[in-house]
Write a protein that holds these residues in place. Structure first.
Motif, PDB file in Angstrom:
ATOM      1  N   MET A   1     102.168 -35.965-151.469  1.00  8.87           N
ATOM      2  CA  MET A   1     101.606 -36.179-152.805  1.00  8.87           C
ATOM      3  C   MET A   1     102.627 -36.923-153.652  1.00  8.87           C
ATOM      4  O   MET A   1     103.722 -36.409-153.916  1.00  8.87           O
ATOM      5  N   ASN A   2     102.284 -38.137-154.036  1.00 10.89           N
ATOM      6  CA  ASN A   2     103.145 -38.975-154.870  1.00 10.89           C
ATOM      7  C   ASN A   2     102.504 -39.204-156.231  1.00 10.89           C
ATOM      8  O   ASN A   2     101.297 -38.989-156.399  1.00 10.89           O
ATOM      9  N   SER A   3     103.302 -39.655-157.165  1.00  9.17           N
ATOM     10  CA  SER A   3     102.809 -39.961-158.518  1.00  9.17           C
ATOM     11  C   SER A   3     101.975 -38.811-159.074  1.00  9.17           C
ATOM     12  O   SER A   3     100.870 -39.012-159.586  1.00  9.17           O
ATOM     13  N   LEU A   4     102.508 -37.624-158.970  1.00  5.25           N
ATOM     14  CA  LEU A   4     101.760 -36.435-159.373  1.00  5.25           C
ATOM     15  C   LEU A   4     101.483 -36.437-160.864  1.00  5.25           C
ATOM     16  O   LEU A   4     102.292 -36.922-161.677  1.00  5.25           O
ATOM     17  N   LYS A   5     100.328 -35.884-161.217  1.00  4.53           N
ATOM     18  CA  LYS A   5      99.874 -35.795-162.601  1.00  4.53           C
ATOM     19  C   LYS A   5      99.655 -34.327-162.963  1.00  4.53           C
ATOM     20  O   LYS A   5      99.382 -33.508-162.084  1.00  4.53           O
ATOM     21  N   PRO A   6      99.708 -33.996-164.251  1.00  8.01           N
ATOM     22  CA  PRO A   6      99.442 -32.604-164.642  1.00  8.01           C
ATOM     23  C   PRO A   6      98.091 -32.096-164.145  1.00  8.01           C
ATOM     24  O   PRO A   6      97.970 -30.904-163.817  1.00  8.01           O
ATOM     25  N   GLU A   7      97.114 -32.967-164.049  1.00  7.25           N
ATOM     26  CA  GLU A   7      95.788 -32.533-163.577  1.00  7.25           C
ATOM     27  C   GLU A   7      95.750 -32.223-162.085  1.00  7.25           C
ATOM     28  O   GLU A   7      94.743 -31.735-161.580  1.00  7.25           O
ATOM     29  N   ASP A   8      96.835 -32.484-161.373  1.00  4.18           N
ATOM     30  CA  ASP A   8      96.938 -32.084-159.966  1.00  4.18           C
ATOM     31  C   ASP A   8      97.361 -30.626-159.826  1.00  4.18           C
ATOM     32  O   ASP A   8      97.386 -30.087-158.713  1.00  4.18           O
ATOM     33  N   THR A   9      97.700 -29.984-160.926  1.00  4.81           N
ATOM     34  CA  THR A   9      98.128 -28.586-160.889  1.00  4.81           C
ATOM     35  C   THR A   9      97.004 -27.700-160.373  1.00  4.81           C
ATOM     36  O   THR A   9      95.884 -27.726-160.882  1.00  4.81           O
ATOM     37  N   ALA A  10      97.307 -26.920-159.340  1.00  5.67           N
ATOM     38  CA  ALA A  10      96.311 -26.056-158.705  1.00  5.67           C
ATOM     39  C   ALA A  10      96.982 -25.287-157.582  1.00  5.67           C
ATOM     40  O   ALA A  10      98.121 -25.577-157.202  1.00  5.67           O
ATOM     41  N   VAL A  11      96.237 -24.333-157.025  1.00  8.14           N
ATOM     42  CA  VAL A  11      96.610 -23.746-155.742  1.00  8.14           C
ATOM     43  C   VAL A  11      95.987 -24.622-154.658  1.00  8.14           C
ATOM     44  O   VAL A  11      94.791 -24.908-154.703  1.00  8.14           O
ATOM     45  N   TYR A  12      96.805 -25.039-153.725  1.00  5.62           N
ATOM     46  CA  TYR A  12      96.357 -25.908-152.645  1.00  5.62           C
ATOM     47  C   TYR A  12      96.180 -25.090-151.372  1.00  5.62           C
ATOM     48  O   TYR A  12      97.079 -24.332-150.977  1.00  5.62           O
ATOM     49  N   TYR A  13      95.036 -25.290-150.735  1.00  9.07           N
ATOM     50  CA  TYR A  13      94.698 -24.567-149.519  1.00  9.07           C
ATOM     51  C   TYR A  13      94.474 -25.544-148.370  1.00  9.07           C
ATOM     52  O   TYR A  13      93.863 -26.594-148.569  1.00  9.07           O
ATOM     53  N   CYS A  14      94.908 -25.174-147.183  1.00 10.13           N
ATOM     54  CA  CYS A  14      94.499 -25.939-146.017  1.00 10.13           C
ATOM     55  C   CYS A  14      93.420 -25.162-145.278  1.00 10.13           C
ATOM     56  O   CYS A  14      93.313 -23.940-145.397  1.00 10.13           O
ATOM     57  N   ALA A  15      92.619 -25.903-144.524  1.00 13.40           N
ATOM     58  CA  ALA A  15      91.488 -25.321-143.823  1.00 13.40           C
ATOM     59  C   ALA A  15      91.316 -26.013-142.481  1.00 13.40           C
ATOM     60  O   ALA A  15      91.732 -27.164-142.310  1.00 13.40           O
ATOM     61  N   ALA A  16      90.666 -25.305-141.547  1.00 16.19           N
ATOM     62  CA  ALA A  16      90.485 -25.833-140.202  1.00 16.19           C
ATOM     63  C   ALA A  16      89.101 -25.474-139.679  1.00 16.19           C
ATOM     64  O   ALA A  16      88.522 -24.454-140.057  1.00 16.19           O
ATOM     65  N   ARG A  17      88.607 -26.329-138.803  1.00 14.48           N
ATOM     66  CA  ARG A  17      87.356 -26.058-138.116  1.00 14.48           C
ATOM     67  C   ARG A  17      87.310 -26.886-136.837  1.00 14.48           C
ATOM     68  O   ARG A  17      88.014 -27.877-136.694  1.00 14.48           O
ATOM     69  N   GLY A  18      86.460 -26.483-135.920  1.00 13.36           N
ATOM     70  CA  GLY A  18      86.198 -27.272-134.720  1.00 13.36           C
ATOM     71  C   GLY A  18      85.143 -28.318-135.026  1.00 13.36           C
ATOM     72  O   GLY A  18      84.847 -28.601-136.172  1.00 13.36           O
ATOM     73  N   GLY A  19      84.563 -28.899-133.986  1.00 14.03           N
ATOM     74  CA  GLY A  19      83.499 -29.874-134.187  1.00 14.03           C
ATOM     75  C   GLY A  19      83.798 -31.207-133.547  1.00 14.03           C
ATOM     76  O   GLY A  19      84.632 -31.309-132.646  1.00 14.03           O
ATOM     77  N   SER A  20      83.149 -32.224-134.054  1.00 10.78           N
ATOM     78  CA  SER A  20      83.267 -33.568-133.498  1.00 10.78           C
ATOM     79  C   SER A  20      84.717 -34.055-133.503  1.00 10.78           C
ATOM     80  O   SER A  20      85.477 -33.752-134.423  1.00 10.78           O
ATOM     81  N   TYR A  21      85.081 -34.828-132.475  1.00 11.02           N
ATOM     82  CA  TYR A  21      86.431 -35.367-132.412  1.00 11.02           C
ATOM     83  C   TYR A  21      86.703 -36.372-133.516  1.00 11.02           C
ATOM     84  O   TYR A  21      87.847 -36.546-133.942  1.00 11.02           O
ATOM     85  N   SER A  22      85.666 -37.058-133.979  1.00 14.59           N
ATOM     86  CA  SER A  22      85.900 -38.165-134.910  1.00 14.59           C
ATOM     87  C   SER A  22      85.492 -37.875-136.346  1.00 14.59           C
ATOM     88  O   SER A  22      85.691 -38.704-137.217  1.00 14.59           O
ATOM     89  N   ARG A  23      84.933 -36.722-136.588  1.00 15.16           N
ATOM     90  CA  ARG A  23      84.468 -36.413-137.938  1.00 15.16           C
ATOM     91  C   ARG A  23      85.525 -35.740-138.768  1.00 15.16           C
ATOM     92  O   ARG A  23      86.364 -35.000-138.242  1.00 15.16           O
ATOM     93  N   TYR A  24      85.467 -35.978-140.075  1.00 14.91           N
ATOM     94  CA  TYR A  24      86.194 -35.155-141.021  1.00 14.91           C
ATOM     95  C   TYR A  24      85.144 -34.434-141.869  1.00 14.91           C
ATOM     96  O   TYR A  24      83.981 -34.809-141.901  1.00 14.91           O
ATOM     97  N   TYR A  25      85.587 -33.403-142.555  1.00 10.77           N
ATOM     98  CA  TYR A  25      84.667 -32.546-143.295  1.00 10.77           C
ATOM     99  C   TYR A  25      85.196 -32.355-144.708  1.00 10.77           C
ATOM    100  O   TYR A  25      86.399 -32.167-144.892  1.00 10.77           O
ATOM    101  N   THR A  26      84.287 -32.393-145.695  1.00  8.31           N
ATOM    102  CA  THR A  26      84.733 -32.466-147.076  1.00  8.31           C
ATOM    103  C   THR A  26      84.244 -31.336-147.971  1.00  8.31           C
ATOM    104  O   THR A  26      84.523 -31.357-149.177  1.00  8.31           O
TER     105      THR A  26
END
Length: 126
Positions: free
Chosen positions: A83-108
């Motif tokens: 994370m570069n050029s951080l702004k005050p509005e980036d303030t939050a708790v950040y979570y990572c998440a994982a799942r299986g599925g398609s090799y080429s897909r991302y999930y949002t």
């Protein structure tokens, strides 16, 4: 089953940088699509970035495009969020998440993920 542990959060001034890491255990993270989300007080959990299981496909929320970069090191079972050029509005708790599925897909969306870390606080001062 996979366990996720985030690290790298902290307090930084606006314009500064942080690199978050999410270490996976239990299974190698090359088997999972990964995502980063954030949640500020009083707000819903928000998608930040995602990366596919293979092929390195990525996606970002518009507000972080050009500033944040998601990457993964399958040998270390770790996904990163630079994370570069951080702004005050980036303030939050950040979570990572994982799942299986398609090799080429991302999930949002949060509901598409099965596994979550405990979160790491990022605070950006003005």
């Amino acid at each position: 089953q996979v366990q996720l542990v985030e690290s790298g959060g902290g307090l930084v001034q606006a314009g500064g940088s942080l690199r978050l890491a999410c270490a996976a255990s239990g299974r190698t993270n090359s088997r999972y699509a990964m995502g980063w989300f954030r949640q500020a007080p009083g707000k819903e959990r928000e998608f930040v970035a995602a990366i596919s299981r293979n092929f390195g496909r990525t996606d970002y929320v518009d507000s972080v495009k050009g500033r944040f970069t998601i990457s993964r090191d399958n040998a270390k079972n770790t996904v990163y969020l630079q994370m570069n050029s951080l702004k005050p509005e980036d303030t939050a708790v950040y979570y990572c998440a994982a799942r299986g599925g398609s090799y080429s897909r991302y999930y949002t969306t949060p509901s598409e993920y099965n596994y979550w870390g405990q979160g790491t606080q990022v605070t950006v001062s003005s």
